[in-house]
Design a protein around this motif. Sequence first.
Motif, PDB file in Angstrom:
ATOM      1  N   SER A 123      75.639  77.366  13.819  1.00 31.38           N
ATOM      2  CA  SER A 123      76.098  75.991  14.003  1.00 31.38           C
ATOM      3  C   SER A 123      75.279  75.053  13.130  1.00 31.38           C
ATOM      4  O   SER A 123      74.299  75.458  12.498  1.00 31.38           O
ATOM      5  CB  SER A 123      75.953  75.598  15.476  1.00 31.38           C
ATOM      6  N   ALA A 124      75.695  73.784  13.130  1.00 31.89           N
ATOM      7  CA  ALA A 124      74.949  72.792  12.357  1.00 31.89           C
ATOM      8  C   ALA A 124      73.517  72.685  12.878  1.00 31.89           C
ATOM      9  O   ALA A 124      72.572  72.511  12.099  1.00 31.89           O
ATOM     10  CB  ALA A 124      75.654  71.442  12.445  1.00 31.89           C
ATOM     11  N   PHE A 125      73.362  72.797  14.201  1.00 30.42           N
ATOM     12  CA  PHE A 125      72.024  72.758  14.798  1.00 30.42           C
ATOM     13  C   PHE A 125      71.185  73.926  14.301  1.00 30.42           C
ATOM     14  O   PHE A 125      70.018  73.744  13.909  1.00 30.42           O
ATOM     15  CB  PHE A 125      72.140  72.807  16.325  1.00 30.42           C
ATOM     16  N   ASP A 126      71.765  75.115  14.305  1.00 27.69           N
ATOM     17  CA  ASP A 126      71.036  76.300  13.860  1.00 27.69           C
ATOM     18  C   ASP A 126      70.641  76.192  12.382  1.00 27.69           C
ATOM     19  O   ASP A 126      69.539  76.586  11.992  1.00 27.69           O
ATOM     20  CB  ASP A 126      71.876  77.557  14.082  1.00 27.69           C
ATOM     21  N   GLN A 127      71.544  75.660  11.570  1.00 22.85           N
ATOM     22  CA  GLN A 127      71.243  75.463  10.165  1.00 22.85           C
ATOM     23  C   GLN A 127      70.099  74.476   9.985  1.00 22.85           C
ATOM     24  O   GLN A 127      69.210  74.676   9.144  1.00 22.85           O
ATOM     25  CB  GLN A 127      72.487  74.966   9.421  1.00 22.85           C
TER      26      GLN A 127
END
Length: 297
Positions: free
Chosen positions: A119-123
């Motif tokens: 996800s964008a958070f993980d990235q």
Amino acid sequence: MKSDTDQGAKQGRKLFEGEKGLVLTGLLGFMLAALCGIWTLINGGEIAPGGDVSKAFSFNAALGVFLLSTAAIMPLSALGEQSRVWFRRVYIVLALYAYGAETIQNFRGVNPRFVENGSAFDQAVGNLFGLVAMLLIVFYLYAGVQFFRSRAYRLRPEMAIGIRYAMIAVSVSFAAGIWISISQSRFTGAEGNIIWLHGLGFHALQAVPLVSWLVERTGANARARRALVHIAGSSYLLGLAAIGWQTIEGRALLEWSPLPIAAGICFLISLAAGASALRRVMRETRTVGNEKRTVGV
């Protein structure tokens, strides 16, 4: 009788002095490693889709050892008190983020360093992790340079020599870590594994200064003590160079070929230097003990 340099060493700064924060942060790594280790034993390491708690275990333990080793030697650097405070604070913050990202993300099933389809958070966590890793390197190299100043040598000469060798080895480890990050893999060539170079370089931070610490406690003259530290440090670096060469060629480290054999011989020489220092310390300690008992009688 010991020289004035010996007396200066006895009066110099002590290991770990003023570094309680770094020590506690290092111990936190062992606590997190224990948590991850227990989880791995009970449930296995892999967590879908890309997490692996066993990797968090090894990362937290390794960073904990690294921070404790750093806490031990930082009082012997040529950094001023205010500079040490800033280094300590920055390094603790960076280490806490690294602990959190590595542990939490792996438990969430995400590889924090090499995020795939996250996800964008993980990235964002992964990108920030990369920045944190670079900052850890930059700040450490700045601190490492301080041990090459004359002021550090005057504090405790034998320790300064040993730490200088260790800092060169740590720089090689950092280079190997950057190599892993750029290639997005610890493997290179047909059978090369960069992680050996990465890990063994960091272990110089414990191995060579330990020899220095031992020789400080012997009654040998200054020239003999420093010669032993030079033997331990230079042979360790030569062993590391042989491993690096083997890795660059993309060949396995655990094979019967000239470079791994040469590396093994070099590390044995370094170990022998440490064993020699330890044996002398123990012999002198027994001699002093016998003299005290004789006087008591």
